[in-house]
Design a protein around this motif. Structure first.
Motif, PDB file in Angstrom:
ATOM      1  N   MET A   1       0.838  -1.194   0.000  1.00 52.92           N
ATOM      2  CA  MET A   1       0.000   0.000   0.000  1.00 52.92           C
ATOM      3  C   MET A   1       0.880   1.254   0.000  1.00 52.92           C
ATOM      4  SD  MET A   1      -2.864   1.162   2.767  1.00 52.92           S
ATOM      5  CE  MET A   1      -4.138   0.100   2.146  1.00 52.92           C
ATOM      6  N   HIS A   2       0.465   2.257  -0.779  1.00 56.39           N
ATOM      7  CA  HIS A   2       1.259   3.489  -0.877  1.00 56.39           C
ATOM      8  C   HIS A   2       1.006   4.376   0.351  1.00 56.39           C
ATOM      9  CE1 HIS A   2       3.608   6.542  -2.763  1.00 56.39           C
ATOM     10  NE2 HIS A   2       2.609   7.415  -2.683  1.00 56.39           N
ATOM     11  N   VAL A   9      -1.805   6.085  10.243  1.00 58.42           N
ATOM     12  CA  VAL A   9      -1.578   4.658   9.992  1.00 58.42           C
ATOM     13  C   VAL A   9      -1.528   3.865  11.304  1.00 58.42           C
ATOM     14  CG1 VAL A   9      -0.252   5.108   7.873  1.00 58.42           C
ATOM     15  CG2 VAL A   9       0.962   4.958  10.064  1.00 58.42           C
ATOM     16  N   ALA A  10      -1.601   2.532  11.169  1.00 60.97           N
ATOM     17  CA  ALA A  10      -1.384   1.622  12.311  1.00 60.97           C
ATOM     18  C   ALA A  10      -0.452   0.508  11.829  1.00 60.97           C
ATOM     19  CB  ALA A  10      -2.716   1.054  12.780  1.00 60.97           C
ATOM     20  N   ARG A  11       0.219  -0.155  12.813  1.00 64.40           N
ATOM     21  CA  ARG A  11       1.215  -1.177  12.451  1.00 64.40           C
ATOM     22  C   ARG A  11       0.615  -2.577  12.566  1.00 64.40           C
ATOM     23  NH1 ARG A  11       5.675   0.764  16.719  1.00 64.40           N
ATOM     24  NH2 ARG A  11       3.792   0.640  17.977  1.00 64.40           N
ATOM     25  N   LYS A  12       0.728  -3.344  11.467  1.00 65.54           N
ATOM     26  CA  LYS A  12       0.195  -4.711  11.459  1.00 65.54           C
ATOM     27  C   LYS A  12       0.902  -5.576  12.504  1.00 65.54           C
ATOM     28  CE  LYS A  12       0.301  -4.541   6.637  1.00 65.54           C
ATOM     29  NZ  LYS A  12       0.534  -5.120   5.317  1.00 65.54           N
ATOM     30  N   CYS A  50       7.200   0.459   5.486  1.00 62.37           N
ATOM     31  CA  CYS A  50       5.887   0.860   4.953  1.00 62.37           C
ATOM     32  C   CYS A  50       4.964  -0.340   4.706  1.00 62.37           C
ATOM     33  CB  CYS A  50       6.060   1.678   3.674  1.00 62.37           C
ATOM     34  SG  CYS A  50       6.674   3.333   4.047  1.00 62.37           S
ATOM     35  N   ASP A  51       5.547  -1.505   4.345  1.00 62.33           N
ATOM     36  CA  ASP A  51       4.719  -2.701   4.114  1.00 62.33           C
ATOM     37  C   ASP A  51       4.010  -3.158   5.384  1.00 62.33           C
ATOM     38  OD1 ASP A  51       5.489  -2.688   1.535  1.00 62.33           O
ATOM     39  OD2 ASP A  51       7.008  -4.278   1.712  1.00 62.33           O
TER      40      ASP A  51
END
Length: 293
Positions: A1-2, A9-12, A50-51
């Protein structure tokens, strides 16, 4: 995702536990894109590939904001209750427990709030205003705070100094006692040392210092009255406000019990701690109302 600068954002890898703002993007030598993140509600700085990030949509943001608001409202309600009791006690003492019709005026402690994050500073200033604490707020990056603090103290002459922004502990950089393993703790420590060189007395200038995961013991040793974070946990963006508001509204003849200060904060004793300190409020009388002619 860009992912782009400014996204929330949140971190997976952390089960989307906290929301962050993307403040910068960097590319590593191997071509991986890394985002530099500032916590949305917590004073935390982090980086992530970023991924690993998910851009949060408006619905999710609003739902989290609503939960957040409920927590903040509860803290504010507890604070107002405390404040009401303080005022009643003050008026009882000021009149030597006799009833009469003279009115009083209160002079709460003046706050200088120096913050590394302009958005958090704005949030804090709104809460100070809502509570009624006289405050000057200045945005200064954490690395520049040690150089600028004396000039700011001379300019504003506060009773209470708040030094905060973003911080984080990194296991890769060293163990938990190593000041160099923290993003900005050493800058906060140097700022407190410089302020204490100018005003050595802990009751003449009350200092709160630190952010998420900051090196609590070093900040207290440097001369802070209150600091974060004893258990190296994240502290809420508004926690410093509740601490200094309590000090600002406590009479100068009273000592502040540390637990009394911490119990209305959002992070409590895991995130915040301090040493016994005198209040800074003064009460005077009589209060003369100005009538418009």
């Amino acid at each position: 995702m860009h992912v782009k600068i400014g996204d929330v954002v949140a971190r997976k890898s952390y089960q989307l536990d906290l929301l962050f703002r993307v403040i910068d993007l960097k590319t590593t030598a191997s071509g991986e894109q890394i985002a530099i993140l500032y916590g949305n509600e917590f004073r935390l700085i982090a980086d992530a590939i970023c991924d690993d990030l998910v851009v949060v949509d408006e619905n999710e943001k609003n739902s989290r904001k609503q939960k957040e608001k409920e927590i903040i409202d509860q803290s504010y309600y507890l604070f107002r209750q405390d404040y009401q009791l303080l005022r009643e006690k003050q008026e009882y003492y000021a009149t030597s427990s006799y009833s009469h019709n003279e009115e009083f005026f209160h002079i709460p402690g003046r706050v200088l709030h120096v913050d590394g994050d302009p958005l958090y500073l704005q949030k804090c200033l709104s809460l100070y205003e809502k509570i009624g604490v006289p405050v000057n707020g200045v945005h200064v990056s954490e690395t520049e705070m040690p150089q600028k603090i004396i000039e700011l103290l001379d300019k504003y002459r506060p009773d209470i100094l708040v030094v905060t922004g973003h911080d984080a502990y990194s296991k890769q950089k060293g163990n938990i006692d190593d000041l160099n393993a923290y993003r900005h703790s050493k800058h906060f420590v140097q700022t407190v040392l410089n302020a204490r060189n100018k005003v050595p007395n802990l009751d003449q200038l009350v200092i709160f210092a630190g952010a998420c995961q900051s090196h609590f013991e070093s900040l207290i040793r440097a001369g802070a009255n209150f600091a974060s974070s004893p258990s190296r946990v994240n502290i809420h963006a508004l926690d410093p406000v509740y601490i200094v508001a309590k000090i600002s509204f406590t009479p100068f003849v009273e000592r502040i019990n540390v637990w009394d200060v911490l119990r209305n904060t959002l992070t409590r004793e895991k995130g915040l701690g301090g040493v016994e300190t005198k209040g800074v409020l003064r009460t005077g009388m009589p209060y003369r109302k100005h009538h418009n002619q």
